[in-house]
Design a protein around this motif. Structure first.
Motif, PDB file in Angstrom:
ATOM      1  N   MET A 208       0.809  -1.214   0.000  1.00  0.00           N
ATOM      2  CA  MET A 208       0.000   0.000   0.000  1.00  0.00           C
ATOM      3  C   MET A 208       0.845   1.268   0.000  1.00  0.00           C
ATOM      4  SD  MET A 208      -3.265  -0.338  -0.258  1.00  0.00           S
ATOM      5  CE  MET A 208      -3.874   1.196   0.440  1.00  0.00           C
ATOM      6  N   LYS A 209       2.069   1.168   0.439  1.00  0.00           N
ATOM      7  CA  LYS A 209       2.947   2.343   0.407  1.00  0.00           C
ATOM      8  C   LYS A 209       3.190   2.809  -1.029  1.00  0.00           C
ATOM      9  CE  LYS A 209       3.570   2.018   4.864  1.00  0.00           C
ATOM     10  NZ  LYS A 209       2.898   2.953   5.782  1.00  0.00           N
ATOM     11  N   LEU A 210       2.996   1.893  -1.991  1.00  0.00           N
ATOM     12  CA  LEU A 210       3.199   2.217  -3.404  1.00  0.00           C
ATOM     13  C   LEU A 210       1.910   2.668  -4.087  1.00  0.00           C
ATOM     14  CD1 LEU A 210       5.477  -0.820  -4.377  1.00  0.00           C
ATOM     15  CD2 LEU A 210       6.205   1.490  -3.764  1.00  0.00           C
ATOM     16  N   ALA A 211       0.846   2.848  -3.313  1.00  0.00           N
ATOM     17  CA  ALA A 211      -0.445   3.235  -3.888  1.00  0.00           C
ATOM     18  C   ALA A 211      -0.367   4.519  -4.713  1.00  0.00           C
ATOM     19  CB  ALA A 211      -1.494   3.362  -2.789  1.00  0.00           C
ATOM     20  N   PRO A 212       0.328   5.572  -4.250  1.00  0.00           N
ATOM     21  CA  PRO A 212       0.414   6.777  -5.083  1.00  0.00           C
ATOM     22  C   PRO A 212       1.045   6.514  -6.442  1.00  0.00           C
ATOM     23  CG  PRO A 212       1.079   7.264  -2.837  1.00  0.00           C
ATOM     24  CD  PRO A 212       0.951   5.773  -2.932  1.00  0.00           C
ATOM     25  N   LEU A 213       2.069   5.665  -6.476  1.00  0.00           N
ATOM     26  CA  LEU A 213       2.723   5.333  -7.743  1.00  0.00           C
ATOM     27  C   LEU A 213       1.769   4.589  -8.662  1.00  0.00           C
ATOM     28  CD1 LEU A 213       5.524   5.658  -9.062  1.00  0.00           C
ATOM     29  CD2 LEU A 213       6.097   3.372  -8.205  1.00  0.00           C
ATOM     30  N   GLY A 214       1.011   3.637  -8.090  1.00  0.00           N
ATOM     31  CA  GLY A 214       0.044   2.891  -8.895  1.00  0.00           C
ATOM     32  C   GLY A 214      -1.068   3.775  -9.428  1.00  0.00           C
ATOM     33  N   ALA A 215      -1.561   4.684  -8.590  1.00  0.00           N
ATOM     34  CA  ALA A 215      -2.625   5.599  -9.024  1.00  0.00           C
ATOM     35  C   ALA A 215      -2.131   6.523 -10.132  1.00  0.00           C
ATOM     36  CB  ALA A 215      -3.123   6.414  -7.834  1.00  0.00           C
ATOM     37  N   PHE A 216      -0.891   6.989 -10.016  1.00  0.00           N
ATOM     38  CA  PHE A 216      -0.318   7.851 -11.056  1.00  0.00           C
ATOM     39  C   PHE A 216      -0.230   7.111 -12.390  1.00  0.00           C
ATOM     40  CE2 PHE A 216       3.591   8.770 -13.444  1.00  0.00           C
ATOM     41  CZ  PHE A 216       3.332  10.071 -13.845  1.00  0.00           C
ATOM     42  N   GLY A 217       0.315   5.901 -12.380  1.00  0.00           N
ATOM     43  CA  GLY A 217       0.462   5.141 -13.615  1.00  0.00           C
ATOM     44  C   GLY A 217      -0.864   4.828 -14.274  1.00  0.00           C
ATOM     45  N   ALA A 218      -1.858   4.415 -13.465  1.00  0.00           N
ATOM     46  CA  ALA A 218      -3.161   4.057 -14.024  1.00  0.00           C
ATOM     47  C   ALA A 218      -3.873   5.269 -14.610  1.00  0.00           C
ATOM     48  CB  ALA A 218      -4.024   3.411 -12.938  1.00  0.00           C
ATOM     49  N   MET A 219      -3.824   6.405 -13.919  1.00  0.00           N
ATOM     50  CA  MET A 219      -4.507   7.599 -14.399  1.00  0.00           C
ATOM     51  C   MET A 219      -3.813   8.188 -15.630  1.00  0.00           C
ATOM     52  SD  MET A 219      -7.138   9.452 -14.079  1.00  0.00           S
ATOM     53  CE  MET A 219      -7.798   8.989 -12.469  1.00  0.00           C
ATOM     54  N   ALA A 220      -2.483   8.217 -15.617  1.00  0.00           N
ATOM     55  CA  ALA A 220      -1.741   8.736 -16.771  1.00  0.00           C
ATOM     56  C   ALA A 220      -2.030   7.908 -18.018  1.00  0.00           C
ATOM     57  CB  ALA A 220      -0.243   8.740 -16.470  1.00  0.00           C
ATOM     58  N   PHE A 221      -2.102   6.589 -17.855  1.00  0.00           N
ATOM     59  CA  PHE A 221      -2.384   5.708 -18.989  1.00  0.00           C
ATOM     60  C   PHE A 221      -3.803   5.946 -19.517  1.00  0.00           C
ATOM     61  CE2 PHE A 221      -4.526   1.733 -20.235  1.00  0.00           C
ATOM     62  CZ  PHE A 221      -3.869   1.499 -21.431  1.00  0.00           C
ATOM     63  N   ALA A 222      -4.785   6.034 -18.607  1.00  0.00           N
ATOM     64  CA  ALA A 222      -6.181   6.202 -19.035  1.00  0.00           C
ATOM     65  C   ALA A 222      -6.369   7.488 -19.828  1.00  0.00           C
ATOM     66  CB  ALA A 222      -7.103   6.185 -17.819  1.00  0.00           C
ATOM     67  N   ILE A 223      -5.833   8.586 -19.320  1.00  0.00           N
ATOM     68  CA  ILE A 223      -5.984   9.872 -20.009  1.00  0.00           C
ATOM     69  C   ILE A 223      -5.151   9.896 -21.288  1.00  0.00           C
ATOM     70  CG2 ILE A 223      -5.684  12.368 -19.818  1.00  0.00           C
ATOM     71  CD1 ILE A 223      -7.917  11.276 -18.102  1.00  0.00           C
ATOM     72  N   GLY A 224      -3.935   9.336 -21.236  1.00  0.00           N
ATOM     73  CA  GLY A 224      -3.067   9.331 -22.419  1.00  0.00           C
ATOM     74  C   GLY A 224      -3.630   8.496 -23.547  1.00  0.00           C
ATOM     75  N   LYS A 225      -4.234   7.358 -23.229  1.00  0.00           N
ATOM     76  CA  LYS A 225      -4.734   6.447 -24.268  1.00  0.00           C
ATOM     77  C   LYS A 225      -6.074   6.908 -24.833  1.00  0.00           C
ATOM     78  CE  LYS A 225      -5.917   1.603 -25.168  1.00  0.00           C
ATOM     79  NZ  LYS A 225      -5.096   1.527 -26.392  1.00  0.00           N
ATOM     80  N   TYR A 226      -7.005   7.264 -23.954  1.00  0.00           N
ATOM     81  CA  TYR A 226      -8.361   7.571 -24.415  1.00  0.00           C
ATOM     82  C   TYR A 226      -8.569   9.056 -24.674  1.00  0.00           C
ATOM     83  CZ  TYR A 226      -9.158   2.789 -22.883  1.00  0.00           C
ATOM     84  OH  TYR A 226      -9.080   1.443 -22.728  1.00  0.00           O
ATOM     85  N   GLY A 227      -7.756   9.885 -24.030  1.00  0.00           N
ATOM     86  CA  GLY A 227      -7.830  11.318 -24.283  1.00  0.00           C
ATOM     87  C   GLY A 227      -9.022  11.987 -23.631  1.00  0.00           C
TER      88      GLY A 227
END
Length: 487
Positions: A208-227
């Protein structure tokens, strides 16, 4: 001189973590950064996908063991097995009523606003992508009764390998009942389950200490891919789904909370870390352990939490239910498929079953929608391509409502079962810091409460001062000379 009780030797820490050291703050920062990266540098955002998926995979790795151990430990520790069965029946009853209300909410919303009118889409001319075809095929092949027969696994270890929550629950209930029925001879196993549960939760706290990193990667991918532009193409449907979901949470679930004499807004504040984690990762699974631990801290008995929460994650999907009814009627309107009120109610009946059939499956909401349309036969299944592009942006809301619905369901069933400390829950939701209810709930998830020391660990006990020792000696003359001589 008054002698302090043994409880007085337990003193929890009295310093709360500052806001900038709490998990929810860093997850929120990570989500904002992920949106910016995906929006300003789409290619870079897409490249962040492995970061988000790796974190979610690491969390899912522990979900099945946690569900299994929690259910087994809860059932094994209950004195009356009949009570376990009654709790399960009460939970399933609530789940069905909640699902019906959620389906009706979506049905009424799309009938009122009729966003599909005027689209005039020709289902025969809709092109489907390879990824959509796989989901459509899976949905068309599913039968409404499969969720019942699917409960029984082929092997004991198969569900853990495949991550099938429904089958893990089935195994856990059987093992828990067996351990309870065996009696005292199974005491070492119960103890081992309790110890292993503590270890697994501690491993989870590391991840869970890595949760911010996981949230960043998932959100960046979603916005980058779908726009961001995808949001505007069917923005009215997305907006209606979010508004309908908000209505269901604050009015329907809020009414349930009011019946319990609890405030839903304060409860949401209590779960802010988990809600932000879901918002960042688009799935409610990483928040399941935190939900269970926090509900125990809020005054729900451990056996009830262990049985209701994991079961609810498969059978109480309020967000998915709203999505199913709203999306199905939108497709019907967009393809000029007229449905009478009896047909819509029939559609609702099918959804009660298909929504459970795809629980815990990748693309579950989409598969359940396809299975519903295929079973009914009146709405063209290919019409799901009309909403395929925005499904990702609706998944966050589905997961959030599912999570909130399960929190409320557990509180309701616990109250129904006389296993909820309402006063404690009210005080905890209001931000008051209280000792753990049974001394076994630790702050592993950066909860906004004081760090609590376990009461049952003697090495955490604070030594009595010399003055107290002297008073003990005065009360026990037989031992006083010996202690005096030792000094």
């Amino acid at each position: 001189m008054e002698i302090p009780s043994s409880a007085a030797t337990y003193q929890p820490a009295t310093v709360k973590k500052p806001w900038y050291r709490q998990l929810y703050f860093w997850v929120l920062i990570a989500i904002v950064l992920g949106i910016l990266v995906g929006w300003l540098w789409p290619d870079t955002g897409e490249a962040m996908e492995p970061i988000g998926t790796t974190f979610i995979t690491a969390m899912k790795m522990l979900i099945c063991p946690i569900v299994f151990l929690t259910i087994v430990g809860g059932i094994a520790s209950v004195a009356d097995l009949k009570k376990v069965g009654l709790t399960g029946i009460k939970a399933l009853t609530y789940f069905q009523v909640g699902t019906i209300l959620a389906l009706l909410t979506g049905l009424v919303a799309i009938n009122l606003f009729r966003l599909g009118d005027g689209v005039n889409a020709d289902a025969a001319s809709l092109e489907t992508t390879d990824s959509a075809n796989k989901l459509i095929q899976t949905g068309e092949e599913k039968q409404w009764w499969e969720f019942i027969t699917h409960l029984v696994p082929d092997s004991v270890f198969g569900p853990f390998v495949e991550g099938d929550i429904l089958q893990v629950i089935f195994l856990a209930v059987i093992f828990g009942v067996a351990i309870n029925a065996v009696g005292q001879i199974a005491a070492p196993i119960r103890d081992a389950v309790e110890r292993l549960t503590a270890v697994v939760f501690k491993v989870l706290s590391f991840i869970m200490k890595l949760a911010p990193l996981g949230a960043f990667g998932a959100m960046a991918f979603a916005i980058g891919k779908y726009g961001v532009s995808t949001l505007t193409s069917l923005g009215s449907l997305i907006l209606l789904f979010y508004v309908t979901s908000a209505f269901f949470v604050f009015v329907v679930l809020g009414s349930v909370m009011a019946y319990l004499r609890l405030n839903i807004f304060r409860m949401l504040g209590f779960f802010k870390e988990e809600l932000l984690l879901i918002l960042g990762t688009s799935t409610a699974e990483p928040a399941l352990p935190g939900l269970m631990r926090k509900l125990e801290y809020a005054g729900v008995k451990k056996p009830t939490v262990g049985l209701v929460v994991p079961t609810g994650y498969s059978f109480n999907l309020d967000g998915a239910a709203i999505y199913l009814s709203l999306a199905a009627l939108y497709i019907a309107q967009a393809t000029n498929t007229d449905l009478s009120i009896p047909q819509q109610l029939g559609l609702l009946g099918v959804m009660l079953l298909t929504s459970k059939g795809a629980a815990g499956v990748a693309g579950g909401g989409f598969i359940a929608l396809t299975a519903t349309l295929s079973t009914l036969g009146t709405i063209p299944a290919a019409g799901i391509m009309l909403i395929f592009g925005i499904d990702k942006f609706m998944s966050e809301c589905r997961a959030l409502v599912n999570f909130i619905g399960n929190a409320v369901a557990t509180l309701f069933v616990a109250k129904w079962n006389h296993e909820l400390d309402v006063d404690r829950a009210r005080r905890v939701f209001s931000g008051e810091v209280l000792p753990p209810p049974d001394g076994d709930v630790e702050n592993d998830f950066d909860m906004e409460i004081l760090e609590q020391e376990p009461r049952d660990k003697h090495h955490h006990m604070i030594e009595e001062p010399d003055a107290v020792r002297v008073d003990h000696e005065r009360l026990d003359p037989a031992t006083a000379p010996t202690h005096s001589a030792q000094r």
